[in-house]
Design a protein around this motif. Structure first.
Motif, PDB file in Angstrom:
ATOM      1  N   HIS A 298      -2.938  31.284  37.846  1.00  0.00           N
ATOM      2  CA  HIS A 298      -2.123  31.848  38.928  1.00  0.00           C
ATOM      3  C   HIS A 298      -1.820  30.833  40.032  1.00  0.00           C
ATOM      4  O   HIS A 298      -0.969  31.072  40.873  1.00  0.00           O
ATOM      5  CB  HIS A 298      -2.827  33.076  39.540  1.00  0.00           C
ATOM      6  CG  HIS A 298      -3.974  32.728  40.422  1.00  0.00           C
ATOM      7  ND1 HIS A 298      -5.230  32.474  39.913  1.00  0.00           N
ATOM      8  CD2 HIS A 298      -4.064  32.551  41.754  1.00  0.00           C
ATOM      9  CE1 HIS A 298      -6.040  32.172  40.918  1.00  0.00           C
ATOM     10  NE2 HIS A 298      -5.352  32.215  42.041  1.00  0.00           N
TER      11      HIS A 298
ATOM     12  N   HIS B  44      -3.683  43.083  35.552  1.00  0.00           N
ATOM     13  CA  HIS B  44      -4.033  41.680  35.783  1.00  0.00           C
ATOM     14  C   HIS B  44      -5.539  41.598  36.006  1.00  0.00           C
ATOM     15  O   HIS B  44      -6.082  42.271  36.867  1.00  0.00           O
ATOM     16  CB  HIS B  44      -3.271  41.184  37.022  1.00  0.00           C
ATOM     17  CG  HIS B  44      -3.505  39.758  37.340  1.00  0.00           C
ATOM     18  ND1 HIS B  44      -2.520  38.801  37.217  1.00  0.00           N
ATOM     19  CD2 HIS B  44      -4.611  39.110  37.758  1.00  0.00           C
ATOM     20  CE1 HIS B  44      -3.023  37.629  37.565  1.00  0.00           C
ATOM     21  NE2 HIS B  44      -4.284  37.797  37.898  1.00  0.00           N
ATOM     22  N   VAL B  45      -6.180  40.775  35.190  1.00  0.00           N
ATOM     23  CA  VAL B  45      -7.629  40.605  35.325  1.00  0.00           C
ATOM     24  C   VAL B  45      -7.906  39.125  35.568  1.00  0.00           C
ATOM     25  O   VAL B  45      -7.313  38.259  34.921  1.00  0.00           O
ATOM     26  CB  VAL B  45      -8.357  41.069  34.028  1.00  0.00           C
ATOM     27  CG1 VAL B  45      -9.841  40.856  34.143  1.00  0.00           C
ATOM     28  CG2 VAL B  45      -8.056  42.525  33.737  1.00  0.00           C
ATOM     29  N   HIS B  46      -8.804  38.802  36.511  1.00  0.00           N
ATOM     30  CA  HIS B  46      -9.148  37.413  36.794  1.00  0.00           C
ATOM     31  C   HIS B  46     -10.316  37.012  35.896  1.00  0.00           C
ATOM     32  O   HIS B  46     -11.414  37.546  36.027  1.00  0.00           O
ATOM     33  CB  HIS B  46      -9.545  37.247  38.258  1.00  0.00           C
ATOM     34  CG  HIS B  46      -8.628  37.976  39.196  1.00  0.00           C
ATOM     35  ND1 HIS B  46      -7.270  37.729  39.239  1.00  0.00           N
ATOM     36  CD2 HIS B  46      -8.862  38.970  40.083  1.00  0.00           C
ATOM     37  CE1 HIS B  46      -6.724  38.526  40.135  1.00  0.00           C
ATOM     38  NE2 HIS B  46      -7.665  39.303  40.654  1.00  0.00           N
TER      39      HIS B  46
ATOM     40  N   CYS C 289      -6.105  33.745  34.379  1.00  0.00           N
ATOM     41  CA  CYS C 289      -5.776  35.155  34.565  1.00  0.00           C
ATOM     42  C   CYS C 289      -5.394  35.714  33.200  1.00  0.00           C
ATOM     43  O   CYS C 289      -4.779  35.025  32.385  1.00  0.00           O
ATOM     44  CB  CYS C 289      -4.570  35.321  35.478  1.00  0.00           C
ATOM     45  SG  CYS C 289      -4.824  34.612  37.103  1.00  0.00           S
TER      46      CYS C 289
HETATM   47 NI    NI Z   1      -5.901  36.360  38.405  1.00  0.00          NI
END
Ligand code: NI
Length: 133
Positions: free
Chosen positions: A64, A89-91, A97
């Motif tokens: 990102h 959206h998952v970090h 990401c």
């Molecule tokens: Ni992210």
């Protein structure tokens, strides 16, 4: 609940052995479930080839920090917003990401948005999972 019909299937020994390998490999409870899986896979594949109404999910991995990349992804998603049911959206860590975009629409349109998103410069990995309704 859908009505289930029974029918007899004739298969050569070799094909039956192949079916049983599939049952074991996928841990299906029985041969019927394996046949159901094969038929549905085939129907889904044809639906995608024939531009029918289908469903799918795009999976993207990216960093990102690349701001231009994030803006491009958003622009494309807004252009195809009529196809998008949800996105998440998952970090995964500092630099990675994971984004999943769930879609429903005509197959060729779903392929088009998928191709555009996956081709954005900086995408580390992208995949379209094709399924049916
Ligand atoms: Ni992210």
């Amino acid at each position: 609940m859908k009505k289930i019909k029974r029918f007899g299937v004739s298969l050569e020994d070799e094909l039956l052995a192949g079916l049983d390998i599939l049952v074991k490999k996928h841990k299906f409870p029985n041969r019927s479930q394996a046949i159901r899986f094969l038929v549905k896979n085939n129907l889904v594949e044809e639906a995608w080839q024939e531009n029918k109404l289908v469903a799918g999910c795009i999976i993207l991995i990216y960093d990102h920090h690349k701001r231009d990349l994030v803006n491009k992804l958003l622009d494309i998603q807004h252009d195809f917003s009529h196809l998008i049911l949800a996105s998440q959206h998952v970090h995964l860590g500092h630099h990675n990401c994971l984004e999943t975009i769930s879609l429903r629409g005509n197959a060729f349109e779903l392929k088009k948005i998928s191709d555009k998103l996956i081709a954005v410069k900086g995408i580390k990995h992208g995949k379209l999972v094709m399924t049916g309704i």
